[in-house]
Design an enzyme around this catalytic site. Structure first.
Site, PDB file in Angstrom:
ATOM      1  CG  PHE A   1       4.760   4.489 -17.377  1.00  0.00           C
ATOM      2  CD1 PHE A   1       3.401   5.099 -17.925  1.00  0.00           C
ATOM      3  CD2 PHE A   1       5.492   5.374 -17.934  1.00  0.00           C
ATOM      4  CE1 PHE A   1       3.561   5.110 -19.604  1.00  0.00           C
ATOM      5  CE2 PHE A   1       6.008   5.745 -19.107  1.00  0.00           C
ATOM      6  CZ  PHE A   1       4.688   5.880 -20.325  1.00  0.00           C
TER       7      PHE A   1
ATOM      8  CB  THR B   1     -19.988 -19.326 -14.678  1.00  0.00           C
ATOM      9  OG1 THR B   1     -18.665 -19.970 -14.504  1.00  0.00           O
ATOM     10  CG2 THR B   1     -21.110 -19.102 -13.631  1.00  0.00           C
TER      11      THR B   1
ATOM     12  CB  THR C   1     -15.507 -18.163 -12.374  1.00  0.00           C
ATOM     13  OG1 THR C   1     -15.078 -18.797 -10.862  1.00  0.00           O
ATOM     14  CG2 THR C   1     -14.514 -17.092 -12.414  1.00  0.00           C
TER      15      THR C   1
ATOM     16  CG  HIS D   1      -2.823 -20.093 -12.105  1.00  0.00           C
ATOM     17  ND1 HIS D   1      -4.237 -20.630 -10.930  1.00  0.00           N
ATOM     18  CD2 HIS D   1      -2.585 -18.572 -11.204  1.00  0.00           C
ATOM     19  CE1 HIS D   1      -3.664 -19.967  -9.686  1.00  0.00           C
ATOM     20  NE2 HIS D   1      -2.842 -19.069  -9.986  1.00  0.00           N
TER      21      HIS D   1
ATOM     22  CB  CYS E   1      18.263  -4.424 -18.523  1.00  0.00           C
ATOM     23  SG  CYS E   1      19.595  -4.449 -18.009  1.00  0.00           S
TER      24      CYS E   1
ATOM     25  CE1 TYR F   1     -14.909 -33.096 -11.135  1.00  0.00           C
ATOM     26  CE2 TYR F   1     -16.235 -32.679 -12.811  1.00  0.00           C
ATOM     27  CZ  TYR F   1     -15.319 -33.479 -12.395  1.00  0.00           C
ATOM     28  OH  TYR F   1     -14.478 -34.031 -12.897  1.00  0.00           O
TER      29      TYR F   1
HETATM   30  N1  LIG Z   1     -14.141 -26.837 -11.869  1.00  0.00           N
HETATM   31  C1  LIG Z   1     -13.434 -26.413 -11.459  1.00  0.00           C
HETATM   32  O1  LIG Z   1     -12.295 -26.652 -11.008  1.00  0.00           O
HETATM   33  C2  LIG Z   1     -13.427 -24.818 -10.364  1.00  0.00           C
HETATM   34  C3  LIG Z   1     -12.985 -24.232  -9.295  1.00  0.00           C
HETATM   35  C4  LIG Z   1     -12.648 -22.283  -8.998  1.00  0.00           C
HETATM   36  C5  LIG Z   1     -14.447 -22.298  -9.758  1.00  0.00           C
HETATM   37  N2  LIG Z   1     -14.742 -23.196 -10.395  1.00  0.00           N
HETATM   38  C6  LIG Z   1     -16.455 -22.323 -11.172  1.00  0.00           C
HETATM   39  O2  LIG Z   1     -16.914 -22.472 -10.193  1.00  0.00           O
HETATM   40  C7  LIG Z   1     -18.337 -22.558 -11.005  1.00  0.00           C
HETATM   41  C8  LIG Z   1     -18.955 -24.291 -11.238  1.00  0.00           C
HETATM   42  O3  LIG Z   1     -18.101 -24.988 -11.863  1.00  0.00           O
HETATM   43  P1  LIG Z   1     -18.142 -26.869 -11.896  1.00  0.00           P
HETATM   44  O4  LIG Z   1     -16.777 -27.215 -12.448  1.00  0.00           O
HETATM   45  O5  LIG Z   1     -18.345 -27.080 -10.271  1.00  0.00           O
HETATM   46  O6  LIG Z   1     -18.797 -26.723 -12.552  1.00  0.00           O
HETATM   47  P2  LIG Z   1     -20.245 -28.113 -12.784  1.00  0.00           P
HETATM   48  O7  LIG Z   1     -20.548 -27.951 -14.624  1.00  0.00           O
HETATM   49  O8  LIG Z   1     -19.944 -29.528 -13.107  1.00  0.00           O
HETATM   50  O9  LIG Z   1     -22.296 -27.926 -12.071  1.00  0.00           O
HETATM   51  C9  LIG Z   1     -22.518 -27.460 -12.035  1.00  0.00           C
HETATM   52  C10 LIG Z   1     -23.975 -27.956 -11.861  1.00  0.00           C
HETATM   53  O10 LIG Z   1     -24.303 -27.330 -11.667  1.00  0.00           O
HETATM   54  C11 LIG Z   1     -26.058 -27.046 -11.651  1.00  0.00           C
HETATM   55  N3  LIG Z   1     -27.224 -26.803 -11.774  1.00  0.00           N
HETATM   56  C12 LIG Z   1     -26.985 -25.167 -13.484  1.00  0.00           C
HETATM   57  N4  LIG Z   1     -28.247 -24.515 -12.496  1.00  0.00           N
HETATM   58  C13 LIG Z   1     -28.543 -24.983 -11.535  1.00  0.00           C
HETATM   59  C14 LIG Z   1     -29.566 -24.735 -10.792  1.00  0.00           C
HETATM   60  N5  LIG Z   1     -30.357 -23.501 -11.044  1.00  0.00           N
HETATM   61  N6  LIG Z   1     -30.233 -24.968  -9.218  1.00  0.00           N
HETATM   62  C15 LIG Z   1     -29.127 -25.898  -8.911  1.00  0.00           C
HETATM   63  N7  LIG Z   1     -28.019 -26.271  -9.628  1.00  0.00           N
HETATM   64  C16 LIG Z   1     -27.365 -26.058 -11.389  1.00  0.00           C
HETATM   65  C17 LIG Z   1     -25.550 -28.166 -13.102  1.00  0.00           C
HETATM   66  O11 LIG Z   1     -26.493 -29.748 -13.527  1.00  0.00           O
HETATM   67  C18 LIG Z   1     -24.644 -28.481 -12.369  1.00  0.00           C
HETATM   68  O12 LIG Z   1     -24.950 -30.440 -12.038  1.00  0.00           O
HETATM   69  C19 LIG Z   1     -17.842 -22.646 -12.031  1.00  0.00           C
HETATM   70  O13 LIG Z   1     -18.321 -20.622 -12.522  1.00  0.00           O
HETATM   71  C20 LIG Z   1     -16.555 -22.713 -12.266  1.00  0.00           C
HETATM   72  O14 LIG Z   1     -15.629 -21.526 -13.139  1.00  0.00           O
HETATM   73  C21 LIG Z   1     -14.494 -24.316 -11.009  1.00  0.00           C
END
Ligand SMILES: NC(=O)c1ccc[n+]([C@@H]2O[C@H](COP(=O)([O-])OP(=O)(O)OC[C@H]3O[C@@H](n4cnc5c(N)ncnc54)[C@H](O)[C@@H]3O)[C@@H](O)[C@H]2O)c1
Length: 450
Positions: free
Chosen positions: A273, A97, A135, A228, A279, A21
């Site tokens: 603190f 992550t 993250t 949130h 209240c 994503y």
């Molecule tokens: N999804 C959200 O709305 C959102 C919003 C903000 C932050 N985040 C954070 O962003 C990060 C990614 O989230 P996401 O939802 O996009 O994850 P996701 O699981 O949808 O995508 C992660 C991608 O990384 C790929 N990957 C894993 N190891 C790899 C490597 N060594 N080289 C290249 N690609 C590799 C996986 O195949 C996968 O396609 C996370 O830390 C998440 O917490 C997510």
């Protein structure tokens, strides 16, 4: 930056690792902003999908945007991490992550991506910046990922290559819009050249910009998401109680939300603190009592006073930890500028220290004055005679007495008095004294939450 890889003035070549994503939205949006983007993923299906101009995730606008930027050649893909690093100025890591079995954070994808990028950096002469958009809990980048990058590359972060943490604030469902309209842009940086380059990717986008130490950038995303989550559960608990009482929670919350002075505002959100006064404790107690009478569980609200008590205990523990017995307390009323002692956490703090045998003196100009004038005399004499004996209107006598001081007020006279103290005395700051950013770097200063 390499001369060859930069596409046009101000535009950079960017490799994006992880096309989930966050990665595919970042890749498509950065390409749409004119940067040359190379997408990399360990999942060959995602790479193939993108090669054909199709977005690997379902999101509003991402399909058309991906098709456009792939057709224009601004977004390409690669199965080879080394090529992607060599042909870009900046690598943005967006791998997952997920939660580890114990509830902690799994860094395994971040680690493998860092090893691959580090190995590629070993063979790259040009300056390169590695950006973590995933993250991750504070400290992960500096204690886990940078050492891996340095080991694999044989180079030093901040010197031979740059490292930044650039958290993502998008929401699934509206992520393209969120990318283009960020609430803020945060870059944690190993060095200013790298921070500047990463910030330039978002040139012209709305919202405040922050360039901060790496661990601060890591923390910001957790603060946002926890808040949130807290907001959702708060709203739901109010909803549960309202419906139990036969009230329309949305009508109630409409009034709550209309208050942008105290409710939807920065008020009450800066660490300090415990709360107290006539209240807040009483009303939280009464509301949760009402819920209990209806057999309604409200775990967040029911634990507010528990959390407040923990904050009070933290202050007591800091004093105990210092191992000094003579304590001077500045401030006693629950709020500076008043003489109201009802449920003042500073009274609680003083009582606990006295109970443990500490030799305490207290200065509070307003309380001392009201005692002299009689307004609070009865309250002090009846409820707090032990405190009354230790209270003085002369700041000097507290200064002379203490080895350790507790700042419970930012009154001008108190700040001036604290500034006369030598480094052999310790000040525990409960109120974020002026210039606390500098004070926290000095010996003899302890902030309760900073
Ligand atoms: N999804 C959200 O709305 C959102 C919003 C903000 C932050 N985040 C954070 O962003 C990060 C990614 O989230 P996401 O939802 O996009 O994850 P996701 O699981 O949808 O995508 C992660 C991608 O990384 C790929 N990957 C894993 N190891 C790899 C490597 N060594 N080289 C290249 N690609 C590799 C996986 O195949 C996968 O396609 C996370 O830390 C998440 O917490 C997510």
């Amino acid at each position: 930056m390499s001369e060859q890889s930069a596409t046009a003035a101000g535009q950079l070549a960017v490799s994006v690792f992880g096309l989930g994503y966050v990665g595919c939205v970042s890749a498509a949006c950065l390409a749409a902003r004119g940067h040359a983007v190379i997408g990399v993923d360990v999942n060959p299906q995602k790479v193939e999908f993108l090669r054909q101009g199709k977005a690997p995730v379902v999101e509003e606008r991402i399909g058309e945007l991906t098709a456009d930027v792939v057709a224009s050649g601004r977004l390409t893909v690669s199965n080879d991490a080394a090529t992607a690093v060599r042909e870009s100025d900046i690598s943005i890591v967006c791998v997952g992550t997920p939660s580890a079995p114990g509830g902690g954070l799994s860094t395994r994808y971040l680690e493998s991506a860092s090893e691959e990028i580090g190995a590629a950096l070993a063979d790259k002469a040009d300056w390169h910046v590695v950006v973590f958009r995933s993250t991750m809990v504070p400290g992960t980048c500096e204690t886990v990922l940078i050492p891996l990058l340095e080991k694999a590359s044989g180079k030093r972060a901040g010197v031979d290559f740059g490292v930044c943490v650039n958290p993502e604030f998008l929401r699934e469902g509206t992520s393209v819009w969120d990318f283009e309209n960020p609430p803020k842009t945060v870059v944690g940086e190993s060095d200013s050249r790298s921070g500047e380059a990463v910030m330039s990717l978002y040139e012209g986008l709305d919202g405040p910009r922050f360039r901060v130490p790496i661990a601060v950038a890591e923390m910001t995303k957790y603060v946002d998401n926890s808040f949130h989550a807290l907001k959702v559960t708060f709203g739901n608990e109010i909803g549960a109680l309202c419906s139990t009482l036969g009230l329309d929670s949305h009508a109630v919350m409409e009034m709550f939300l209309a208050d942008t002075k105290l409710n939807i505002s920065p008020a009450y959100l800066r660490p300090g603190f415990a709360f107290g006064g006539s209240c807040l404790p009483k009303d939280v107690r009464a509301l949760t009592h009402t819920a209990r009478q209806h057999d309604l569980e409200l775990p967040v609200l029911a634990n507010v006073l528990v959390s407040n008590e923990a904050q009070l205990r933290r202050a007591v523990d800091i004093v105990i930890g210092l191992g000094k017995r003579k304590v001077g307390i500045f401030g006693l009323s629950f709020k500076s500028g008043t003489d109201d002692l009802r449920e003042s956490p500073l009274v609680d703090l003083a009582e606990r220290l006295i109970g443990k045998g500490y030799d305490v003196r207290i200065y509070d100009a307003n309380v001392a004055l009201s005692r002299l004038m009689g307004a609070n005399r009865a309250y002090l004499e009846e409820h707090l005679p032990h405190i009354g004996q230790l209270l003085t209107g002369e700041i000097e006598s507290v200064l002379e007495h203490g080895e350790v001081f507790v700042a419970g007020t930012k009154d001008k006279a108190v700040v001036e008095a604290i500034d006369t103290l030598g480094p052999d005395r310790t000040v525990i700051d409960l109120v974020r004294l002026p210039d606390a950013e500098q004070r926290r770097l000095q010996p003899g200063y302890v902030g309760i939450g900073w």
